[in-house]
Write an enzyme that holds these catalytic residues in place. Sequence first.
Site, PDB file in Angstrom:
ATOM      1  N   GLY A 131       0.848  -1.184   0.000  1.00 22.12           N
ATOM      2  CA  GLY A 131       0.000   0.000   0.000  1.00 22.12           C
ATOM      3  C   GLY A 131       0.887   1.238   0.000  1.00 22.12           C
ATOM      4  O   GLY A 131       2.042   1.173   0.445  1.00 22.12           O
ATOM      5  N   GLN A 151       3.216   9.967   1.279  1.00 25.57           N
ATOM      6  CA  GLN A 151       4.501   9.262   1.335  1.00 25.57           C
ATOM      7  C   GLN A 151       5.424   9.621   0.165  1.00 25.57           C
ATOM      8  O   GLN A 151       6.610   9.301   0.203  1.00 25.57           O
ATOM      9  CB  GLN A 151       4.279   7.747   1.385  1.00 25.57           C
ATOM     10  CG  GLN A 151       3.586   7.308   2.660  1.00 25.57           C
ATOM     11  CD  GLN A 151       3.456   5.799   2.710  1.00 25.57           C
ATOM     12  OE1 GLN A 151       2.482   5.248   2.211  1.00 25.57           O
ATOM     13  NE2 GLN A 151       4.434   5.127   3.288  1.00 25.57           N
ATOM     14  N   CYS A 161       6.328   0.123   7.461  1.00 27.53           N
ATOM     15  CA  CYS A 161       5.900   1.254   6.639  1.00 27.53           C
ATOM     16  C   CYS A 161       7.095   1.757   5.845  1.00 27.53           C
ATOM     17  O   CYS A 161       8.184   1.894   6.399  1.00 27.53           O
ATOM     18  CB  CYS A 161       5.362   2.359   7.550  1.00 27.53           C
ATOM     19  SG  CYS A 161       4.833   3.827   6.666  1.00 27.53           S
ATOM     20  N   LEU A 162       6.873   2.039   4.562  1.00 25.24           N
ATOM     21  CA  LEU A 162       7.980   2.517   3.721  1.00 25.24           C
ATOM     22  C   LEU A 162       8.503   3.874   4.212  1.00 25.24           C
ATOM     23  O   LEU A 162       9.626   4.247   3.892  1.00 25.24           O
ATOM     24  CB  LEU A 162       7.536   2.621   2.257  1.00 25.24           C
ATOM     25  CG  LEU A 162       7.189   1.279   1.589  1.00 25.24           C
ATOM     26  CD1 LEU A 162       6.638   1.514   0.183  1.00 25.24           C
ATOM     27  CD2 LEU A 162       8.401   0.364   1.543  1.00 25.24           C
ATOM     28  N   HIS A 190      -4.137   1.293   7.695  1.00 27.33           N
ATOM     29  CA  HIS A 190      -2.787   1.877   7.693  1.00 27.33           C
ATOM     30  C   HIS A 190      -2.728   3.069   6.718  1.00 27.33           C
ATOM     31  O   HIS A 190      -2.202   4.127   7.054  1.00 27.33           O
ATOM     32  CB  HIS A 190      -1.784   0.779   7.309  1.00 27.33           C
ATOM     33  CG  HIS A 190      -0.364   1.203   7.280  1.00 27.33           C
ATOM     34  ND1 HIS A 190       0.580   0.686   8.150  1.00 27.33           N
ATOM     35  CD2 HIS A 190       0.297   2.079   6.489  1.00 27.33           C
ATOM     36  CE1 HIS A 190       1.759   1.242   7.874  1.00 27.33           C
ATOM     37  NE2 HIS A 190       1.608   2.087   6.875  1.00 27.33           N
ATOM     38  N   GLU A 191      -3.288   2.882   5.508  1.00 27.47           N
ATOM     39  CA  GLU A 191      -3.200   3.940   4.490  1.00 27.47           C
ATOM     40  C   GLU A 191      -4.093   5.135   4.844  1.00 27.47           C
ATOM     41  O   GLU A 191      -3.697   6.284   4.658  1.00 27.47           O
ATOM     42  CB  GLU A 191      -3.554   3.395   3.102  1.00 27.47           C
ATOM     43  CG  GLU A 191      -2.658   2.257   2.618  1.00 27.47           C
ATOM     44  CD  GLU A 191      -1.175   2.525   2.770  1.00 27.47           C
ATOM     45  OE1 GLU A 191      -0.741   3.687   2.647  1.00 27.47           O
ATOM     46  OE2 GLU A 191      -0.429   1.558   3.040  1.00 27.47           O
ATOM     47  N   HIS A 200      -2.413   7.386   7.184  1.00 22.78           N
ATOM     48  CA  HIS A 200      -1.449   8.292   6.545  1.00 22.78           C
ATOM     49  C   HIS A 200      -2.121   9.592   6.105  1.00 22.78           C
ATOM     50  O   HIS A 200      -1.529  10.666   6.199  1.00 22.78           O
ATOM     51  CB  HIS A 200      -0.846   7.635   5.294  1.00 22.78           C
ATOM     52  CG  HIS A 200       0.360   6.795   5.562  1.00 22.78           C
ATOM     53  ND1 HIS A 200       1.517   7.303   6.103  1.00 22.78           N
ATOM     54  CD2 HIS A 200       0.600   5.479   5.331  1.00 22.78           C
ATOM     55  CE1 HIS A 200       2.424   6.330   6.208  1.00 22.78           C
ATOM     56  NE2 HIS A 200       1.891   5.206   5.750  1.00 22.78           N
TER      57      HIS A 200
HETATM   58 ZN    ZN Z   1       2.823   3.401   5.786  1.00 21.93          ZN
END
Ligand code: ZN
Length: 163
Positions: free
Chosen positions: A46, A51, A91-92, A133-134, A137
């Site tokens: 995702g 991000q 998480c990236l 999670h997304e 963000h």
């Molecule tokens: Zn993330």
Amino acid sequence: MSVLPLCVLPHPVLRQQAQPVDSFTRGLRRMAMDLLDTMYANDGVGLAAPQVGWSLQLFVANPSQQAGRELIVANPVLEPAGGRARIVEGCLSVPKAWHRVRRSARVRLRGQDLSGHPLVLEAEGLLAIVLQHEVDHLGGRLFIDRLSWWQRRRLLWRAARNA
Ligand code: ZN
């Protein structure tokens, strides 16, 4: 289409409330394709627009990692739909850190697709976790915010040591 550089902690864009998508243009479609390219290039399941530095209510996801099963959502709103889950997340934007996070096991998502049409989805399993999670963000939240102060401190200390 392109793979974009990722914003990582402590980049301020990750802490902003993202702006609503109000025009469903070709530009928006291109942004979504860039998000997908960037997600796949980083082996993610995702990726949310902040991000890559865009404070915009847009995310992409594909927990199956199978081509053609991508989900692209603008202006999402999530409702918990029951149950509890606790799985390990990363998480990236928070490199080298993984931890179990408590979330709803099932969720109902409302949002819009790239044409601005309403989209409603019921999800469970990994998809339900990725959606939560997304959407976090887009509200300026990271998975580490859902940990205790002590867990977060220990996690970030370990991540810094392994960097
Ligand atoms: Zn993330």
